[in-house]
Design an enzyme around this catalytic site. Sequence first.
Site, PDB file in Angstrom:
ATOM      1  CG  ASP A   1     -54.047  25.810  44.790  1.00  0.00           C
ATOM      2  OD1 ASP A   1     -54.046  25.001  43.547  1.00  0.00           O
ATOM      3  OD2 ASP A   1     -54.530  25.712  45.402  1.00  0.00           O
TER       4      ASP A   1
ATOM      5  CE  LYS B   1     -46.938  24.472  42.911  1.00  0.00           C
ATOM      6  NZ  LYS B   1     -47.894  24.699  43.867  1.00  0.00           N
TER       7      LYS B   1
ATOM      8  N   GLY C   1     -53.256  20.408  39.716  1.00  0.00           N
ATOM      9  CA  GLY C   1     -53.107  21.818  38.872  1.00  0.00           C
ATOM     10  C   GLY C   1     -52.911  23.574  38.542  1.00  0.00           C
ATOM     11  CG  HIS C   2     -48.693  23.210  37.364  1.00  0.00           C
ATOM     12  ND1 HIS C   2     -47.808  23.938  37.437  1.00  0.00           N
ATOM     13  CD2 HIS C   2     -48.942  22.223  37.957  1.00  0.00           C
ATOM     14  CE1 HIS C   2     -46.947  23.197  38.598  1.00  0.00           C
ATOM     15  NE2 HIS C   2     -47.886  22.322  38.571  1.00  0.00           N
TER      16      HIS C   2
ATOM     17  CD  GLN D   1     -49.722  18.404  45.413  1.00  0.00           C
ATOM     18  OE1 GLN D   1     -49.411  17.824  45.505  1.00  0.00           O
ATOM     19  NE2 GLN D   1     -51.096  17.999  44.357  1.00  0.00           N
TER      20      GLN D   1
END
Length: 418
Positions: free
Chosen positions: A15, A18, A42-43, A221
């Site tokens: 988180d 990125k 999750g992006h 990650q």
Amino acid sequence: MSNQADLIVGLQWGDEGKGKIVDHMAQTHDYVCRFAGGHNAGHTIVVGEEKIALHLIPSGVLNPDAKNIVGNGVVLSPVDFIEEMSQFDDLEGRLFISDKAHLLLPYHAAIDQARERMKGDKAIGTTGKGIGPAYGDKVARVGHRVGELHHPRKLADKIMDYFSMNAPVFAAMGVETPDAQELYHELLEYREVLEPYITDTTLLVQKALEEGKRVLLEGAQGTMLDIDHGTYPYVTSSTTISAGACSGLGLSPKEIGRVTGIAKAYCTRVGNGPFPSEDHGEAGQRLRDRGHEYGTTTGRARRCGWFDAVAMRHAVRINGVDQVALMKLDVLDGFEEIKVCVGYEFEGREIDYVPYDLEEVQPVYRIFKGWKRSEGARNFEELPEAAREYIGALEEMIGCRIGIISTSPEREDTIVRR
Ligand code: IMP
């Protein structure tokens, strides 16, 4: 002449933001490739008014000219992948899935959740998506690969055999055996949608580099969640560090070029496990509120705390980071004082490296003067003096240049230092 690939890697507990940097860099790359993890990632990418949450599809999908590769190091849940694909209508010819990636099937999520329940207060705090069991099966050589979707009947039979082999264990965990016919039909459906995208992506990436194309490798990650180098067992089950890009795509170490490490100007973590610079008080809450620190994938509130320069130096080193992108600097705006963890107290002495077990360490802090506003700054010179000093001190402590600084979620609010 063959090109080298650019690599983006998370330096903290995931988180780090990125998505924004990959999105930024994807505009100038021909290929964007994921090499590890699954839909636990999750992006969130903000484009104008729109927020797009990507879990498995590489962020290059937002650049119509970029090709996107899901590498062999990924664990792919067909149901979730198909749902994510449905947000876009022009993916053929620009999305490719490795036939060697492993399948993450619904029973993996059931096993993950059952194990977490059985662990009680020792739970890892996984995303519950089945990541550990899918990688576990891969390593135990009882997994199934995406390429097997070409033969759904054979694959369904193999999965039913797997269930009969494991029947007593699954019964104890309350994991249901699928109905053979239903399973077969599900696999047929997956094949129908995914077949045009399944290919040998190793050849594809190698050819792209040979042809001098610009290739971006997108980590998922962060370093502190790496299966070997993170805070084991409170980690994810993949190789999240730079080295994972080689095995997760089929590249040689010589094909990795510039490495950009992503870190927040402070620190967060979701799930359980040690986090030496966590702040349980008002400051932590303020970071959470200002930074909107709630998970993209699970919606969980993230634990918040101060920049950990010790863990970061370790991360810079093992990833071979050439430049750091420091994210969310603006979240620190308005703090009177800003802390940075510069050492750990461990077994009665102060150390400056990451020991075997971070559970037992206490943070040693250095205090920095805060600043009023960095939000929206687009040049380094626009930043308040105290913010520039903070960044200079971090560079010294982590042994790496901070080449990119993000000062808001907007694409344009990014300082790129020459
Ligand atoms: P798993 O990957 O679902 O097995 O979860 C293992 C640990 O990694 C948990 O602490 C999760 O919260 C954490 N984790 C997994 N994916 C992410 C991510 O994308 N961002 C931050 N933490 C993650």
